[in-house]
Design a protein around this motif. Structure first.
Motif, PDB file in Angstrom:
ATOM      1  N   ALA A 141       0.826  -1.208   0.000  1.00  0.00           N
ATOM      2  CA  ALA A 141       0.000   0.000   0.000  1.00  0.00           C
ATOM      3  C   ALA A 141       0.863   1.263   0.000  1.00  0.00           C
ATOM      4  O   ALA A 141       0.358   2.358  -0.208  1.00  0.00           O
ATOM      5  CB  ALA A 141      -0.924   0.003   1.207  1.00  0.00           C
ATOM      6  N   SER A 142       2.166   1.100   0.242  1.00  0.00           N
ATOM      7  CA  SER A 142       3.094   2.240   0.247  1.00  0.00           C
ATOM      8  C   SER A 142       4.088   2.073  -0.897  1.00  0.00           C
ATOM      9  O   SER A 142       5.066   1.334  -0.772  1.00  0.00           O
ATOM     10  CB  SER A 142       3.853   2.308   1.585  1.00  0.00           C
ATOM     11  OG  SER A 142       2.944   2.397   2.664  1.00  0.00           O
ATOM     12  N   PRO A 143       3.852   2.741  -2.047  1.00  0.00           N
ATOM     13  CA  PRO A 143       4.709   2.551  -3.217  1.00  0.00           C
ATOM     14  C   PRO A 143       6.133   3.055  -2.998  1.00  0.00           C
ATOM     15  O   PRO A 143       6.359   4.024  -2.272  1.00  0.00           O
ATOM     16  CB  PRO A 143       4.000   3.368  -4.313  1.00  0.00           C
ATOM     17  CG  PRO A 143       3.178   4.368  -3.569  1.00  0.00           C
ATOM     18  CD  PRO A 143       2.768   3.703  -2.300  1.00  0.00           C
ATOM     19  N   THR A 144       7.084   2.366  -3.627  1.00  0.00           N
ATOM     20  CA  THR A 144       8.494   2.739  -3.532  1.00  0.00           C
ATOM     21  C   THR A 144       9.036   2.970  -4.935  1.00  0.00           C
ATOM     22  O   THR A 144       8.837   2.146  -5.825  1.00  0.00           O
ATOM     23  CB  THR A 144       9.310   1.617  -2.856  1.00  0.00           C
ATOM     24  OG1 THR A 144       8.720   1.317  -1.592  1.00  0.00           O
ATOM     25  CG2 THR A 144      10.751   2.035  -2.652  1.00  0.00           C
ATOM     26  N   CYS A 208      -0.694   2.033   5.873  1.00  0.00           N
ATOM     27  CA  CYS A 208      -2.153   2.023   5.856  1.00  0.00           C
ATOM     28  C   CYS A 208      -2.702   1.246   7.059  1.00  0.00           C
ATOM     29  O   CYS A 208      -2.339   0.081   7.264  1.00  0.00           O
ATOM     30  CB  CYS A 208      -2.649   1.388   4.555  1.00  0.00           C
ATOM     31  SG  CYS A 208      -4.440   1.262   4.447  1.00  0.00           S
ATOM     32  N   VAL A 209      -3.557   1.886   7.847  1.00  0.00           N
ATOM     33  CA  VAL A 209      -4.197   1.216   8.979  1.00  0.00           C
ATOM     34  C   VAL A 209      -5.694   1.112   8.721  1.00  0.00           C
ATOM     35  O   VAL A 209      -6.288   1.980   8.069  1.00  0.00           O
ATOM     36  CB  VAL A 209      -3.931   1.955  10.318  1.00  0.00           C
ATOM     37  CG1 VAL A 209      -2.457   1.918  10.668  1.00  0.00           C
ATOM     38  CG2 VAL A 209      -4.421   3.400  10.266  1.00  0.00           C
ATOM     39  N   HIS A 219      -3.180   6.699   7.371  1.00  0.00           N
ATOM     40  CA  HIS A 219      -1.797   6.230   7.361  1.00  0.00           C
ATOM     41  C   HIS A 219      -1.080   6.683   8.626  1.00  0.00           C
ATOM     42  O   HIS A 219      -1.232   7.833   9.057  1.00  0.00           O
ATOM     43  CB  HIS A 219      -1.061   6.750   6.123  1.00  0.00           C
ATOM     44  CG  HIS A 219      -1.520   6.111   4.851  1.00  0.00           C
ATOM     45  ND1 HIS A 219      -2.720   6.427   4.246  1.00  0.00           N
ATOM     46  CD2 HIS A 219      -0.957   5.132   4.077  1.00  0.00           C
ATOM     47  CE1 HIS A 219      -2.871   5.703   3.148  1.00  0.00           C
ATOM     48  NE2 HIS A 219      -1.820   4.913   3.029  1.00  0.00           N
ATOM     49  N   SER A 220      -0.300   5.768   9.201  1.00  0.00           N
ATOM     50  CA  SER A 220       0.381   6.050  10.460  1.00  0.00           C
ATOM     51  C   SER A 220       1.873   5.753  10.364  1.00  0.00           C
ATOM     52  O   SER A 220       2.278   4.645  10.004  1.00  0.00           O
ATOM     53  CB  SER A 220      -0.231   5.213  11.591  1.00  0.00           C
ATOM     54  OG  SER A 220       0.568   5.289  12.761  1.00  0.00           O
ATOM     55  N   ARG A 221       2.695   6.749  10.687  1.00  0.00           N
ATOM     56  CA  ARG A 221       4.151   6.562  10.713  1.00  0.00           C
ATOM     57  C   ARG A 221       4.568   5.744  11.926  1.00  0.00           C
ATOM     58  O   ARG A 221       5.534   4.984  11.875  1.00  0.00           O
ATOM     59  CB  ARG A 221       4.853   7.924  10.712  1.00  0.00           C
ATOM     60  CG  ARG A 221       4.671   8.716   9.422  1.00  0.00           C
ATOM     61  CD  ARG A 221       5.431  10.031   9.443  1.00  0.00           C
ATOM     62  NE  ARG A 221       4.947  10.914  10.505  1.00  0.00           N
ATOM     63  CZ  ARG A 221       3.873  11.704  10.398  1.00  0.00           C
ATOM     64  NH1 ARG A 221       3.164  11.704   9.284  1.00  0.00           N
ATOM     65  NH2 ARG A 221       3.514  12.487  11.397  1.00  0.00           N
ATOM     66  N   GLU A 301      -0.792   8.801  15.875  1.00  0.00           N
ATOM     67  CA  GLU A 301      -0.570  10.238  15.840  1.00  0.00           C
ATOM     68  C   GLU A 301      -1.849  10.970  16.261  1.00  0.00           C
ATOM     69  O   GLU A 301      -2.956  10.531  15.925  1.00  0.00           O
ATOM     70  CB  GLU A 301      -0.162  10.682  14.426  1.00  0.00           C
ATOM     71  CG  GLU A 301       1.184  10.158  13.963  1.00  0.00           C
ATOM     72  CD  GLU A 301       1.147   8.753  13.376  1.00  0.00           C
ATOM     73  OE1 GLU A 301       0.126   8.057  13.580  1.00  0.00           O
ATOM     74  OE2 GLU A 301       2.124   8.354  12.734  1.00  0.00           O
ATOM     75  N   PRO A 302      -1.736  12.086  16.977  1.00  0.00           N
ATOM     76  CA  PRO A 302      -2.919  12.815  17.456  1.00  0.00           C
ATOM     77  C   PRO A 302      -3.915  13.168  16.347  1.00  0.00           C
ATOM     78  O   PRO A 302      -5.127  13.046  16.529  1.00  0.00           O
ATOM     79  CB  PRO A 302      -2.327  14.087  18.085  1.00  0.00           C
ATOM     80  CG  PRO A 302      -0.952  13.673  18.505  1.00  0.00           C
ATOM     81  CD  PRO A 302      -0.485  12.697  17.471  1.00  0.00           C
ATOM     82  N   GLU A 303      -3.385  13.589  15.178  1.00  0.00           N
ATOM     83  CA  GLU A 303      -4.289  13.970  14.087  1.00  0.00           C
ATOM     84  C   GLU A 303      -5.077  12.772  13.561  1.00  0.00           C
ATOM     85  O   GLU A 303      -6.248  12.900  13.173  1.00  0.00           O
ATOM     86  CB  GLU A 303      -3.517  14.641  12.947  1.00  0.00           C
ATOM     87  CG  GLU A 303      -2.420  13.801  12.295  1.00  0.00           C
ATOM     88  CD  GLU A 303      -1.062  13.926  12.958  1.00  0.00           C
ATOM     89  OE1 GLU A 303      -0.065  13.612  12.288  1.00  0.00           O
ATOM     90  OE2 GLU A 303      -1.011  14.325  14.144  1.00  0.00           O
ATOM     91  N   LEU A 304      -4.444  11.586  13.560  1.00  0.00           N
ATOM     92  CA  LEU A 304      -5.147  10.383  13.112  1.00  0.00           C
ATOM     93  C   LEU A 304      -6.180   9.954  14.161  1.00  0.00           C
ATOM     94  O   LEU A 304      -7.276   9.484  13.816  1.00  0.00           O
ATOM     95  CB  LEU A 304      -4.143   9.253  12.849  1.00  0.00           C
ATOM     96  CG  LEU A 304      -4.692   7.973  12.210  1.00  0.00           C
ATOM     97  CD1 LEU A 304      -5.477   8.273  10.941  1.00  0.00           C
ATOM     98  CD2 LEU A 304      -3.567   6.991  11.903  1.00  0.00           C
TER      99      LEU A 304
END
Length: 325
Positions: A141-144, A208-209, A219-221, A301-304
């Motif tokens: 889900a995270s392209p490289t 992706c969560v 999405h969460s780091r 993350e707080p925003e998520l």
């Protein structure tokens, strides 16, 4: 396995056969899907497995289909197709290829550790193999980009070679056994660089969560950092027993006269012994942590967290994500 007559109308092919909340259940699961024999399965049989899995998901399996046929199809599907995209993975990058590929590379790294050209060559081969495995088993889900893959590959290879060469120079006067452990130190150091670098987009943009119903939330780091850390630990654990214990064994065997007479067989012997370790350690290491991770919303993350509160009326205690392998 005996043939089972069963009503397949309620059969959930995506439900794990073994409890994924327990370590033993995860080990059994990965013993099943990392079976090296699946590498030899013809392409048409893999395609059949994908069709059977997709039909089972839609509740349209052909009449007369047996439960054990669906279990076998799911085994092949899980071994050869990516869990995020459903695309067929390249053979060398599959976890089922870890035993045949890893045993050859590990055996030769442990055998040819004395000369600088051999150290550099086999560390390069190992990191090339690792880079392909890491890319194949990433969270898709995270392209490289190709550039990012290139930078990751060069960085990891440089780290492995620098560690091996540096430690070889430092251990020249150390006991011979210490020198035999240099390849493991290089592999461990490179894994700490290779995997995060290859999956850096997940650390930058987040992984992706989803909620418990598989609906994407964001999405969460922080989730990405946890998932990648677990993968690094698993990969080092996978290599550790063979690369730590095998040098001890070879150090003793090489003192025996009959073993000294058959030096030409030392490398093949290490390859075979490496395979014996990997057959067990690949599923054990993969099973250390659940592939589908569960993370408390309070850790995000707080925003998520604010997004989740605004989107859902009821409290959402956990989110879920695929950490990769």
């Amino acid at each position: 396995m005996g043939r089972m007559e069963a009503d397949l109308s309620d059969f959930n092919i995506d439900a794990p056969r073994w409890d994924q909340c327990t370590f033993l259940g995860r080990v059994k699961h990965f013993f099943n899907i990392t079976d090296p024999r699946t590498v030899l399965v013809p392409e048409r049989e893999l395609d059949w497995a994908k069709v059977m899995v997709e039909q089972s998901r839609m509740g349209t399996v052909p009449p007369g289909t047996q439960v054990e046929q669906l279990f076998y199809a799911k085994k092949l599907y899980d071994s050869a197709f990516h869990p995020d995209t459903g695309d067929k993975m390249n053979v060398i990058g599959r976890m089922s290829f870890q035993v045949p590929g890893g045993m050859i590379i590990t055996g030769f790294m442990l055998q040819f550790y004395r000369t600088m050209p051999a150290v550099i060559f086999w560390q390069w081969v190992n990191q090339s193999f690792n880079a392909l495995v890491n890319y194949t088993n990433r969270n898709a889900a995270s392209p490289t980009s190709v550039r990012q893959m290139g930078v990751s590959y060069i960085t990891a290879t440089t780290t492995a070679v620098a560690t091996a060469v540096g430690m070889n120079m430092l251990t020249k006067r150390a006991p011979p056994l210490v020198g035999r452990w240099v390849p493991f130190a290089a592999v461990a150091a490179a894994n700490c660089v290779n995997i995060p670098m290859m999956r850096q987009q997940e650390l930058i943009r987040g992984i992706c969560v989803k909620d418990r119903n598989h609906n994407e939330i964001g999405h969460s780091r922080r989730a990405a950092a946890i998932g990648i850390t677990q993968v690094v630990i698993s990969r080092i654990t996978m290599a550790a027993p063979g690369m730590i214990l095998l040098p001890v064994l070879m150090e003793r065997l090489e003192k025996l006269r009959f073993v000294q007479r058959i030096r030409v067989l030392h490398a093949p012997l290490q390859v075979v012994l490496s395979g014996c370790f990997l057959i067990f350690m690949v599923p054990v290491a993969c099973g250390l942590f659940p592939q589908q991770c569960e993370l408390p919303v309070s850790y995000l993350e707080p925003e998520l967290q604010d997004t989740i509160k605004a989107k859902y009326r009821e409290p959402v205690p956990y989110v879920y994500f695929n950490k990769g392998l």
